[in-house]
Design a protein around this motif. Sequence first.
Motif, PDB file in Angstrom:
ATOM      1  N   GLY A  25      25.997  15.445  -7.686  1.00 49.68           N
ATOM      2  CA  GLY A  25      25.530  16.444  -6.739  1.00 49.68           C
ATOM      3  C   GLY A  25      24.825  17.551  -7.478  1.00 49.68           C
ATOM      4  N   LEU A  26      24.895  18.775  -6.924  1.00 50.57           N
ATOM      5  CA  LEU A  26      24.221  19.914  -7.538  1.00 50.57           C
ATOM      6  C   LEU A  26      24.984  21.209  -7.312  1.00 50.57           C
ATOM      7  CD1 LEU A  26      20.481  19.287  -6.557  1.00 50.57           C
ATOM      8  CD2 LEU A  26      21.413  19.236  -8.881  1.00 50.57           C
ATOM      9  N   ILE A  27      24.835  22.104  -8.259  1.00 54.92           N
ATOM     10  CA  ILE A  27      25.254  23.487  -8.090  1.00 54.92           C
ATOM     11  C   ILE A  27      24.022  24.262  -7.629  1.00 54.92           C
ATOM     12  CG2 ILE A  27      26.121  25.568  -9.220  1.00 54.92           C
ATOM     13  CD1 ILE A  27      28.182  23.314  -9.078  1.00 54.92           C
ATOM     14  N   GLY A  28      24.174  25.040  -6.553  1.00 56.61           N
ATOM     15  CA  GLY A  28      23.087  25.889  -6.072  1.00 56.61           C
ATOM     16  C   GLY A  28      23.483  27.335  -6.276  1.00 56.61           C
ATOM     17  N   ILE A  29      22.548  28.161  -6.728  1.00 55.08           N
ATOM     18  CA  ILE A  29      22.885  29.538  -7.067  1.00 55.08           C
ATOM     19  C   ILE A  29      21.775  30.483  -6.653  1.00 55.08           C
ATOM     20  CG2 ILE A  29      21.887  29.537  -9.395  1.00 55.08           C
ATOM     21  CD1 ILE A  29      24.526  30.905 -10.316  1.00 55.08           C
ATOM     22  N   VAL A  30      22.155  31.692  -6.243  1.00 53.64           N
ATOM     23  CA  VAL A  30      21.164  32.699  -5.864  1.00 53.64           C
ATOM     24  C   VAL A  30      21.695  34.071  -6.256  1.00 53.64           C
ATOM     25  CG1 VAL A  30      22.117  32.930  -3.525  1.00 53.64           C
ATOM     26  CG2 VAL A  30      19.761  33.622  -3.964  1.00 53.64           C
ATOM     27  N   ALA A  31      20.820  34.911  -6.806  1.00 42.35           N
ATOM     28  CA  ALA A  31      21.168  36.285  -7.151  1.00 42.35           C
ATOM     29  C   ALA A  31      20.081  37.196  -6.593  1.00 42.35           C
ATOM     30  CB  ALA A  31      21.278  36.453  -8.660  1.00 42.35           C
ATOM     31  N   LYS A  32      20.507  38.192  -5.828  1.00 41.25           N
ATOM     32  CA  LYS A  32      19.566  39.126  -5.195  1.00 41.25           C
ATOM     33  C   LYS A  32      20.011  40.548  -5.486  1.00 41.25           C
ATOM     34  CE  LYS A  32      18.730  35.967  -1.310  1.00 41.25           C
ATOM     35  NZ  LYS A  32      18.856  35.789   0.167  1.00 41.25           N
ATOM     36  N   GLY A  33      19.444  41.141  -6.521  1.00 39.62           N
ATOM     37  CA  GLY A  33      19.749  42.525  -6.840  1.00 39.62           C
ATOM     38  C   GLY A  33      21.198  42.750  -7.214  1.00 39.62           C
ATOM     39  N   ARG A  34      21.993  43.215  -6.256  1.00 37.06           N
ATOM     40  CA  ARG A  34      23.386  43.569  -6.520  1.00 37.06           C
ATOM     41  C   ARG A  34      24.385  42.572  -5.948  1.00 37.06           C
ATOM     42  NH1 ARG A  34      22.730  50.044  -5.164  1.00 37.06           N
ATOM     43  NH2 ARG A  34      21.270  50.486  -6.890  1.00 37.06           N
ATOM     44  N   GLU A  35      23.904  41.424  -5.517  1.00 42.73           N
ATOM     45  CA  GLU A  35      24.819  40.405  -5.015  1.00 42.73           C
ATOM     46  C   GLU A  35      24.325  39.018  -5.381  1.00 42.73           C
ATOM     47  OE1 GLU A  35      25.018  40.737  -0.768  1.00 42.73           O
ATOM     48  OE2 GLU A  35      23.065  39.798  -0.464  1.00 42.73           O
ATOM     49  N   GLY A  36      25.243  38.079  -5.388  1.00 47.05           N
ATOM     50  CA  GLY A  36      24.882  36.706  -5.699  1.00 47.05           C
ATOM     51  C   GLY A  36      25.954  35.765  -5.192  1.00 47.05           C
ATOM     52  N   ALA A  37      25.608  34.501  -5.098  1.00 42.59           N
ATOM     53  CA  ALA A  37      26.559  33.494  -4.625  1.00 42.59           C
ATOM     54  C   ALA A  37      26.209  32.144  -5.228  1.00 42.59           C
ATOM     55  CB  ALA A  37      26.551  33.413  -3.103  1.00 42.59           C
ATOM     56  N   VAL A  38      27.205  31.274  -5.235  1.00 44.21           N
ATOM     57  CA  VAL A  38      27.028  29.939  -5.793  1.00 44.21           C
ATOM     58  C   VAL A  38      27.736  28.937  -4.896  1.00 44.21           C
ATOM     59  CG1 VAL A  38      29.038  30.258  -7.293  1.00 44.21           C
ATOM     60  CG2 VAL A  38      27.341  28.532  -7.886  1.00 44.21           C
ATOM     61  N   ALA A  50      30.996  24.433 -12.707  1.00 42.63           N
ATOM     62  CA  ALA A  50      30.519  23.222 -13.358  1.00 42.63           C
ATOM     63  C   ALA A  50      30.659  22.080 -12.362  1.00 42.63           C
ATOM     64  CB  ALA A  50      31.320  22.927 -14.620  1.00 42.63           C
ATOM     65  N   LEU A  51      29.630  21.305 -12.210  1.00 41.90           N
ATOM     66  CA  LEU A  51      29.596  20.236 -11.225  1.00 41.90           C
ATOM     67  C   LEU A  51      30.767  19.278 -11.396  1.00 41.90           C
ATOM     68  CD1 LEU A  51      27.989  18.860  -8.914  1.00 41.90           C
ATOM     69  CD2 LEU A  51      26.825  17.532 -10.686  1.00 41.90           C
ATOM     70  N   GLY A  52      31.518  19.076 -10.324  1.00 44.29           N
ATOM     71  CA  GLY A  52      32.607  18.113 -10.332  1.00 44.29           C
ATOM     72  C   GLY A  52      33.866  18.575 -11.005  1.00 44.29           C
ATOM     73  N   GLU A  53      33.924  19.835 -11.412  1.00 44.25           N
ATOM     74  CA  GLU A  53      35.095  20.354 -12.107  1.00 44.25           C
ATOM     75  C   GLU A  53      36.347  20.171 -11.256  1.00 44.25           C
ATOM     76  OE1 GLU A  53      35.194  24.043 -15.109  1.00 44.25           O
ATOM     77  OE2 GLU A  53      34.818  24.565 -13.023  1.00 44.25           O
ATOM     78  N   GLY A  54      37.345  19.512 -11.853  1.00 40.81           N
ATOM     79  CA  GLY A  54      38.605  19.310 -11.150  1.00 40.81           C
ATOM     80  C   GLY A  54      38.659  18.083 -10.265  1.00 40.81           C
ATOM     81  N   ILE A  55      37.566  17.328 -10.202  1.00 41.18           N
ATOM     82  CA  ILE A  55      37.545  16.115  -9.375  1.00 41.18           C
ATOM     83  C   ILE A  55      37.670  14.891 -10.270  1.00 41.18           C
ATOM     84  CG2 ILE A  55      36.174  14.669  -7.819  1.00 41.18           C
ATOM     85  CD1 ILE A  55      34.770  17.145  -6.847  1.00 41.18           C
ATOM     86  N   ASP A  56      38.559  14.002  -9.918  1.00 49.25           N
ATOM     87  CA  ASP A  56      38.667  12.721 -10.610  1.00 49.25           C
ATOM     88  C   ASP A  56      37.847  11.697  -9.855  1.00 49.25           C
ATOM     89  OD1 ASP A  56      40.333  13.482 -12.689  1.00 49.25           O
ATOM     90  OD2 ASP A  56      42.101  13.308 -11.405  1.00 49.25           O
TER      91      ASP A  56
END
Length: 308
Positions: free
Chosen positions: A60-73, A284-290
């Motif tokens: 899959g993918l990690i998607g990330i965005v940062a806008k000035g004083r806030e961000g999310a993943v 990190a993609l898939g972290e914690g998934i077996d």
Amino acid sequence: MTTITAADVKKLRDMTGAGMMDCKTALTETNGDIEAAVDWLRKKGLSKAAKKSGRIAADGLIGIVAKGREGAVVEVNSETDFVARNEQFQTLVRDIASLAPAAKGDLKALLATTYPGTKNSVEVQLQEAVATIGENMTLRRTSAIAVKEGVVADYVHNRVADGLGKIGVLVALESAGDEPTLFEVARMLAMHVAAASPLALDISAVPAEVIEREKAILAEKNQGKKPDVLEKIISGGIKAFAKENCLLEQQYIHDSTKTVAQAVKEAEGKAGAAIKVAGFIRYALGEGIDKKEEDFGEEVRKLASGGR
């Protein structure tokens, strides 16, 4: 009696770096419990802490965005890496990430948010994408970070497109300093976090159960020591743990002569104001998934025998 497979032994070896026979013994002694086997090896002095990479096993993918004083993943999982390279899937992840700051880390809220350009919720849009692309996919998790004054910067490792990759990091700095300078500092810190994978900002932020687990391992490895000596050993061990796992105490990857805290302090002169590392997020993609490992030899045999 629990059956210990070669795959179990390999997984434990990948996680700990211990020898194959030691891993097999550890699994036998712990009835096949991987986490317990990690502790068993550490108590015997045969392993360091488990490597997080040993637990990364999903596509899959990690998607990330940062806008000035806030961000999310966000993390959106698919069944295969082939789908992760699909432009439609990438657009889906990027659009979901753009909505994530408003959800403030609430997965249910993000799934219920209206998907851009449609009347569908994100959850329904994902279901439609499954039908269109022909592969199962899920929005697994989301996190957000923000500051009232300062900046939030992002970094994507193993980048496949803008804001998309295999590892995504956000770093938030609280400061009244020069924003371009702050952004540069935060960006460099985000690269450090991607590489060094800290567990927490500082030792006070490490979960109590993790600290207790470390103390128990140190105590067992040093059985027979006098109480005052053991106390010093455990204290020193926790300090060493902090230097390895806590962001502010880690050796700065961009300048190994400094800790991260020292590097941030030095940056205050250029920024013109005090700087506080408010927090970080690392996905990190898939972290914690077996993920089930396919036996391709068996698959070929089944195909040759007509699927039997």
